[in-house]
Write an enzyme that holds these catalytic residues in place. Structure first.
Site, short mmCIF file in Angstrom:
data_model
loop_
_atom_site.label_atom_id
_atom_site.label_comp_id
_atom_site.label_asym_id
_atom_site.label_seq_id
_atom_site.Cartn_x
_atom_site.Cartn_y
_atom_site.Cartn_z
N LYS A 1 32.03 36.75 45.10
CA LYS A 1 32.70 37.98 44.71
C LYS A 1 31.74 38.83 43.87
O LYS A 1 30.78 38.27 43.34
CB LYS A 1 33.99 37.70 43.95
CG LYS A 1 33.79 37.00 42.61
CD LYS A 1 35.11 36.81 41.93
CE LYS A 1 35.30 37.73 40.77
NZ LYS A 1 34.47 37.46 39.59
N HIS B 1 40.64 35.80 41.32
CA HIS B 1 41.05 34.44 40.97
C HIS B 1 42.55 34.29 40.71
O HIS B 1 43.21 33.42 41.25
CB HIS B 1 40.32 33.96 39.72
CG HIS B 1 38.83 34.06 39.80
ND1 HIS B 1 38.12 33.72 40.92
CD2 HIS B 1 37.90 34.44 38.89
CE1 HIS B 1 36.83 33.89 40.70
NE2 HIS B 1 36.66 34.34 39.48
N GLU C 1 39.22 33.44 27.78
CA GLU C 1 37.82 33.06 27.55
C GLU C 1 37.42 33.46 26.14
O GLU C 1 37.82 34.52 25.65
CB GLU C 1 36.91 33.77 28.54
CG GLU C 1 37.16 33.39 29.98
CD GLU C 1 36.14 34.05 30.90
OE1 GLU C 1 35.09 33.43 31.14
OE2 GLU C 1 36.39 35.17 31.35
N LYS D 1 38.49 38.38 27.63
CA LYS D 1 37.29 37.82 27.01
C LYS D 1 37.40 37.98 25.50
O LYS D 1 38.16 38.83 25.01
CB LYS D 1 36.05 38.53 27.53
CG LYS D 1 35.87 38.33 29.03
CD LYS D 1 34.43 38.43 29.44
CE LYS D 1 34.27 38.32 30.94
NZ LYS D 1 34.18 36.95 31.44
N ASP E 1 37.56 41.84 37.86
CA ASP E 1 36.75 40.63 37.74
C ASP E 1 37.58 39.35 37.91
O ASP E 1 37.13 38.39 38.52
CB ASP E 1 36.06 40.63 36.36
CG ASP E 1 35.09 39.49 36.17
OD1 ASP E 1 34.34 39.20 37.12
OD2 ASP E 1 35.08 38.87 35.07
C1 BG6 Z 1 33.82 34.72 37.17
C2 BG6 Z 1 33.88 36.00 36.40
O1 BG6 Z 1 34.24 34.92 38.49
O2 BG6 Z 1 34.65 33.75 36.54
C3 BG6 Z 1 33.46 35.79 34.96
O3 BG6 Z 1 33.03 36.96 37.01
C4 BG6 Z 1 34.28 34.69 34.32
O4 BG6 Z 1 33.58 36.98 34.20
C5 BG6 Z 1 34.28 33.44 35.20
O5 BG6 Z 1 33.74 34.40 33.06
C6 BG6 Z 1 35.26 32.41 34.66
O6 BG6 Z 1 35.11 31.22 35.37
P1 BG6 Z 1 35.48 29.83 34.71
O7 BG6 Z 1 35.36 28.85 35.80
O8 BG6 Z 1 34.48 29.62 33.60
O9 BG6 Z 1 36.87 29.98 34.16
#
Ligand code: BG6
Length: 504
Positions: A161, A253, A229, A353, A248
């Site tokens: 993505k 997701h 996050e 974030k 994003d």
């Molecule tokens: C990515 C995003 O697809 O997923 C990021 O671009 C994000 O911004 C990340 O931090 C989070 O992934 P995970 O697996 O660490 O939760």
């Protein structure tokens, strides 16, 4: 023994020998995710004796430079892979390299030659660990070099993505990819679908019979899907400024996870049967009218604050971020799925974030019992919740109300916890699972073109409304004090889940 145990966890099939060609082999994704995932697969004998890892780099590296590079990255991101010299040698033997510019047809001719140096089938997986603006160029060159043709082995491309920035750009990208490769050869990675807890959601739903009678509007009050996050945007301002939290994380997701929670049992686990069910969910989603956006979606940006003990700057003070940027670093939205099963049940999704902790979970909150037989304190939780924890400490949890031992009838919440740590060790990382699936030709965990386009169409009114705004609310970094977030749950039972990690 250990091998078998691990193999059975991620599907005991061993893929055919595959040439894994990584475009962008000197990039960040390769070192942090792909190389450790491949080394891990190699360790458990899932890579196949004759598989090779072929890096494509613009730099004029020699093969030994590539080997040293891989060694150094593994030392940092998966040290066990290089600690044992014989085992590292076996990985090093698999490494090969092609040099050249991504736009240079000669590089693809060299690649074709490298693939044909080996006898037998020349299965190839082309991993595009490069910015999307390069996808078309690489696909065209692969096609022109005869490398999209499956006559002597499979040819699969893997793309990361973002799949476009809106509906029009996603359609354009899909059309371009499909003009060089067949849809069945295209694997669009959504790494959330490779997470153990997300896969377990499907098993839990469809391999047990106790849940199905409860899995609907009669018993479920609402569903919360949260990805919090603690990190900021790091060095990714260039990408993030144009993307923001909504594109994003939510459009990709979180909406994919939501579709898995909401979908009907598929006819089979074949990729298209699962994707058809996810598509039906997306197509049943209530259309968002422009005037509704303010009531169903919330966005905000982090101001300076403290995450743990670390003082962190405001988003606008991050490197390469515009000082008047209105990009959201937090987004939340309330969706409805207007079908028989889910009519009236809010699905609330949020992500951000610089929040207090790194916690991701799906919470199915059930309705409270219709009759209150027991006297309850105001803050006694009466809603059962089924939680799928994606991170940290993957697992499931069911909260129940129970009697406090003693002579009086005091109630308290208890948690029935099935942490995966208790079930076994050696859990594969999302990228291992997904690479393994691509090599096996299992596309169920990858997004199909129509799913991607449908999800962009659903969220377009929100993005359009936000693009017109010239200001944005802020929240203090390290907190979840987001203006307007609570109002999204106005008609729901209970409040937002606490996403902070507390020492038990
Ligand atoms: C990515 C995003 O697809 O997923 C990021 O671009 C994000 O911004 C990340 O931090 C989070 O992934 P995970 O697996 O660490 O939760």
């Amino acid at each position: 023994m250990a091998n078998d145990k691990f193999a059975s966890m991620i599907g005991s099939q061993r893929p055919e020998p595959t040439n894994i060609v990584i475009f962008g082999a000197s990039g960040d994704l390769t070192k942090r995710k792909l190389l450790p995932a491949l080394a891990h697969m190699h360790r458990w004998n899932l890579l196949g004796h004759h598989s090779r890892i072929i890096g494509s780099v613009r730099e004029k590296w020699t093969k030994s430079h590539w080997e040293n590079y891989v060694h150094d990255q593994l030392l940092q991101y998966f040290p066990e892979a290089v600690m044992n010299p014989p085992s590292w040698r076996r990985i090093a033997e698999k490494l090969d390299l092609v040099n050249g510019d991504l736009s240079d047809p000669e590089m693809y001719k060299a690649l074709a030659k490298t693939l044909h140096e080996y006898e037998g089938k020349t299965n190839a997986l082309f991993y595009l660990a490069i910015p999307p603006s390069w996808y078309e160029c690489v696909c065209k060159n692969l096609k022109d070099a005869g490398l999209a043709d499956e006559k002597d082995g499979f040819r699969r491309i893997v793309v990361e993505k973002p799949f476009g920035m809106d509906l029009a750009s996603a359609q354009d990208l899909n059309a371009k990819l499909q003009s060089y490769f067949d849809e069945s050869q295209i694997y669009r990675i959504d790494h959330y679908l490779g997470k153990e807890a997300v896969q377990n959601l499907m098993v839990f739903r469809f391999a047990n019979s106790v849940l199905e009678p409860l899995w609907n509007r009669n018993y479920i009050d609402h569903v919360q899907i949260s990805v919090s996050e603690s990190l900021g945007i790091g060095y990714r301002a260039g990408y993030y400024e144009n993307s923001g939290a909504f594109r994003d994380m939510i459009q990709s997701h979180l909406m994919q996870v939501m579709a898995l929670v909401a979908m009907e049992p598929p006819v089979s686990l074949h990729a298209n049967d699962v994707r058809d069910e996810k598509m039906k969910v997306l197509r049943s989603m209530r259309k968002i009218e422009p005037e509704d956006v303010k009531d169903i979606a919330v966005r905000a940006q982090y101001a300076e604050g403290k995450v743990g003990d670390e003082a962190v700057p405001a988003y606008r003070d991050e490197k390469n971020v515009a000082e008047d940027s209105c990009t959201e670093t937090f987004a939340a939205v309330k969706f409805y799925i207007d079908n028989w099963r889910w009519q009236g049940v809010p699905f609330v999704l949020r992500t951000g974030k610089r929040l207090p902790d790194r916690v991701s979970e799906i919470c199915i909150r059930f309705k409270s019992p219709p009759q209150r037989l027991f006297q309850l304190d105001e803050d006694t939780v009466v809603n059962n919740e089924l939680i799928f924890r994606l991170q940290p400490d993957e697992g499931m949890q069911l909260t129940m109300t129970a009697k406090q031992p003693g002579l009086s009838t005091e109630l308290r919440g208890v948690k029935l916890d099935a942490s995966y740590g208790m079930v076994g060790s050696g859990m594969p990382e999302a990228y291992e699972t997904l690479l393994h699936d691509v090599m096996l030709g299992e596309a169920g965990l990858f997004s199909r073109a129509d799913e991607v386009e449908e999800s962009w169409a659903i969220v377009a009114p929100i993005m359009d409304a936000w693009e017109k705004e010239t200001d944005i609310a802020t929240y203090e970094a390290g907190t979840l004090d987001i203006p307007g977030m609570d109002a999204l749950l106005d008609e729901c039972e209970g409040s937002w889940r606490d996403l902070e990690v507390h020492d038990e």
